[in-house]
Design a protein around this motif. Structure first.
Motif, short mmCIF file in Angstrom:
data_model
loop_
_atom_site.label_atom_id
_atom_site.label_comp_id
_atom_site.label_asym_id
_atom_site.label_seq_id
_atom_site.Cartn_x
_atom_site.Cartn_y
_atom_site.Cartn_z
N GLY A 140 -30.45 67.72 -12.24
CA GLY A 140 -30.29 68.74 -11.21
C GLY A 140 -31.56 69.53 -10.98
O GLY A 140 -32.01 69.70 -9.84
N ARG A 141 -32.16 70.01 -12.05
CA ARG A 141 -33.36 70.84 -11.88
C ARG A 141 -34.57 69.99 -11.44
O ARG A 141 -35.38 70.45 -10.63
N ALA A 142 -34.69 68.77 -11.97
CA ALA A 142 -35.82 67.92 -11.59
C ALA A 142 -35.76 67.58 -10.10
O ALA A 142 -36.76 67.72 -9.38
N LEU A 143 -34.59 67.15 -9.61
CA LEU A 143 -34.46 66.80 -8.20
C LEU A 143 -34.53 68.03 -7.31
O LEU A 143 -35.06 67.98 -6.19
N GLY A 144 -33.99 69.14 -7.78
CA GLY A 144 -34.06 70.37 -7.00
C GLY A 144 -35.49 70.86 -6.86
O GLY A 144 -35.89 71.34 -5.79
N LEU A 145 -36.27 70.75 -7.94
CA LEU A 145 -37.67 71.16 -7.88
C LEU A 145 -38.48 70.23 -6.99
O LEU A 145 -39.42 70.66 -6.32
N VAL A 146 -38.13 68.94 -6.96
CA VAL A 146 -38.77 68.03 -6.01
C VAL A 146 -38.52 68.51 -4.59
O VAL A 146 -39.41 68.50 -3.74
N GLN A 147 -37.29 68.97 -4.31
CA GLN A 147 -36.94 69.46 -2.98
C GLN A 147 -37.79 70.66 -2.58
O GLN A 147 -38.11 70.84 -1.40
N SER A 148 -38.20 71.47 -3.57
CA SER A 148 -39.02 72.64 -3.25
C SER A 148 -40.39 72.24 -2.69
O SER A 148 -41.09 73.07 -2.11
N GLY A 149 -40.76 70.96 -2.84
CA GLY A 149 -41.99 70.48 -2.22
C GLY A 149 -41.98 70.64 -0.71
O GLY A 149 -43.04 70.74 -0.08
N PHE A 150 -40.77 70.67 -0.11
CA PHE A 150 -40.66 70.89 1.33
C PHE A 150 -41.29 72.22 1.72
O PHE A 150 -42.05 72.31 2.69
N SER A 151 -40.98 73.28 0.98
CA SER A 151 -41.52 74.60 1.29
C SER A 151 -43.03 74.64 1.09
O SER A 151 -43.75 75.30 1.84
N VAL A 152 -43.51 73.93 0.07
CA VAL A 152 -44.95 73.87 -0.17
C VAL A 152 -45.67 73.19 0.99
O VAL A 152 -46.68 73.68 1.50
N GLY A 153 -45.12 72.06 1.44
CA GLY A 153 -45.72 71.35 2.57
C GLY A 153 -45.67 72.17 3.85
O GLY A 153 -46.63 72.18 4.64
N TRP A 154 -44.56 72.85 4.07
CA TRP A 154 -44.37 73.70 5.25
C TRP A 154 -45.43 74.81 5.27
O TRP A 154 -46.09 75.06 6.29
N THR A 155 -45.60 75.47 4.12
CA THR A 155 -46.57 76.56 4.03
C THR A 155 -48.00 76.06 4.23
O THR A 155 -48.80 76.67 4.93
N LEU A 156 -48.32 74.91 3.60
CA LEU A 156 -49.67 74.34 3.75
C LEU A 156 -49.95 73.97 5.21
O LEU A 156 -51.06 74.15 5.70
N ALA A 157 -48.94 73.44 5.90
CA ALA A 157 -49.12 73.08 7.31
C ALA A 157 -49.46 74.32 8.14
O ALA A 157 -50.34 74.28 9.01
N ALA A 158 -48.75 75.42 7.85
CA ALA A 158 -49.02 76.66 8.58
C ALA A 158 -50.43 77.19 8.30
O ALA A 158 -51.16 77.59 9.21
N VAL A 159 -50.83 77.16 7.03
CA VAL A 159 -52.14 77.68 6.64
C VAL A 159 -53.27 76.81 7.20
O VAL A 159 -54.23 77.31 7.80
N VAL A 160 -53.15 75.49 7.00
CA VAL A 160 -54.22 74.58 7.42
C VAL A 160 -54.41 74.61 8.93
O VAL A 160 -55.54 74.72 9.42
N THR A 161 -53.31 74.50 9.68
CA THR A 161 -53.45 74.53 11.14
C THR A 161 -53.96 75.88 11.62
O THR A 161 -54.77 75.95 12.57
#
Length: 435
Positions: A140-161
């Motif tokens: 549960g925690r391993a797969l849930g933490l993988v899902q948090s990668g979505f927020s990381v990618g979202w934030t990086l997209a906003a910052v980079v662009t």
């Protein structure tokens, strides 16, 4: 706080590499997918296309991702998880580079649709890979933490662009934003080079001798179709609620509550931060209290907060601050999908069924974006968002009411490939034995 990472320290090297390979893969998927959203205003001004045409680009990519996710699930059940995930990274990164070379609306439309096929693979196949590799107690925690990668990618997209558009001429900046995705893609490919296929998957292939071959019909197999449709209903409900609020909330706050754009931007930032916190928190809650109970609690929490946000008169800055818990709820709930869906299906068709349920649910849930706009003309923006949020969470709660508890399930117990039994009953019996 230290104990929270005991599961990672106890993990084998292969488990750790698989975790980071899936985490960064999902973050890269989110980054490449979200970059377009931040570039659309620039592209609309440069190529003079309308909002409806801009929406068509996003819709075509989403529909292609649904098809790609289902096909990728089938291919990974046939040929291996790591192989398909590696191919998906190469696919959507190549089309991201091609997007940077486009010179017209129609060229970008075609390229993004083709790129979307690769987007669909990451979630279902990556979740299956992680589920089959990690210790069941920590799934549960391993797969849930993988899902948090979505927020990381979202934030990086906003910052980079944001940085590229501020520092470079517009004509170069938007192209560079598409091209820069090559750098993290190379990192992900390097990590995945050292990820083995899960032992569970290899054992299944050896025992069946290739006698069981996943097809598009596998999701409707007599022993799994009930789980497939209930999982699709769950995803539909969560996606519909999330889309209705995330896409339309800024418009509602500006047009109905008359909030300044700067305050809305603060709210969006708080929601992004809340998404990450919610996904991490829900990941641990999944293993602590179970899949169903934690999902039900998050749905009710989100429904209550959405009601407060829409109908309770609050100060503008209070509304902005509430973006944090709202983001925790509406996006945190997705951290529970990977563990639950991976435990619902047998190994030989796991990724196929997960790809079907997740991507069908995502496509149906996305219809709420257009539906909110249509209904808002009749009952207003606030009422329309409320209706689709309520309907979405109701669908999710109904699905959760019929789905079994699967926390910590030994996946070898649901890998028989025997179509004569009722797979849902087997899951319920397994859950009862653990209790």
């Amino acid at each position: 706080m230290v104990q929270a990472f005991d599961w990672y320290r106890a993990a084998a090297p292969a488990e750790r590499r698989t975790f980071w390979g899936c985490f960064f893969g999902w973050a890269l998927d989110s980054f490449d997918n979200q970059v377009l959203a931040f570039l659309l205003p620039t592209l609309m001004a440069a190529w003079h296309f309308s909002k409806s045409e801009a929406g068509l680009i996003a819709t075509s990519s989403l529909l292609a991702a649904a098809v790609g996710g289902w096909i990728s699930g089938i291919l990974s059940d046939r040929h291996g998880r790591v192989r398909v995930l590696t191919g998906s990274i190469i696919w959507f990164t190549a089309f991201s580079v091609m997007a940077g070379f486009t010179n017209s609306y129609h060229q970008l439309l075609i390229v993004r649709a083709l790129q979307g096929i690769g987007f669909g693979a990451e979630w279902a196949v990556g979740a299956a890979l992680m589920a089959e590799t990690i210790n069941p107690k920590h799934r549960g925690r391993a797969l849930g933490l993988v899902q948090s990668g979505f927020s990381v990618g979202w934030t990086l997209a906003a910052v980079v662009t944001g940085v590229l558009l501020a520092r470079l001429p517009a004509g170069i900046a938007w192209r560079s934003a598409f091209w820069i995705g090559v750098i993290p893609a190379l990192v992900v490919l390097l990590i995945r080079r050292y990820i083995p296929e899960p032992e569970l998957f290899r054992k299944m292939k050896k025992e069946t001798g290739g006698a069981i071959v996943a097809t598009w019909r596998s999701s409707f197999r007599s022993d799994v179709r009930r789980a497939s449709f209930l999982a699709a209903l769950l995803v539909t409900g969560l996606q519909a609620s999330s889309y209705a609020l995330m896409i339309w909330l800024p418009t509602m706050l500006v047009q109905v509550r008359h909030m300044p754009v700067s305050t809305v931007a603060v709210m969006a930032t708080m929601m992004s931060i809340g998404s990450f916190i919610g996904q991490v928190g829900f990941a641990y809650l999944n293993d602590a209290v179970g899949r169903r109970l934690s999902a039900i609690a998050v749905c009710l929490f989100s429904l209550f907060l959405t009601g407060c946000y829409l109908f309770v008169p609050l100060d503008a800055w209070v509304l902005a601050a509430l973006g944090l818990p709202v983001g925790m709820g509406i996006n945190g709930a997705f951290a529970g999908l990977g563990p639950m869906l991976s435990e619902l299906f047998p190994t030989e068709i796991r990724a196929t069924c997960m790809g079907f349920s997740y991507n069908v649910g995502k496509s149906l849930g996305a219809l709420s974006v257009a539906a909110v706009g249509v209904v808002a003309d009749r009952i207003g923006m606030v009422g329309s968002i409320a209706v689709f949020s309520f309907v979405g969470y109701s669908c999710a709660l109904i699905a959760l009411g019929f789905l079994p508890e699967t926390r910590g399930l030994d996946l070898t117990r649901v890998a028989s490939g025997n179509e004569s039994y009722d797979h849902m009953n087997l899951l319920e019996q397994a859950g009862s034995s653990r209790r």
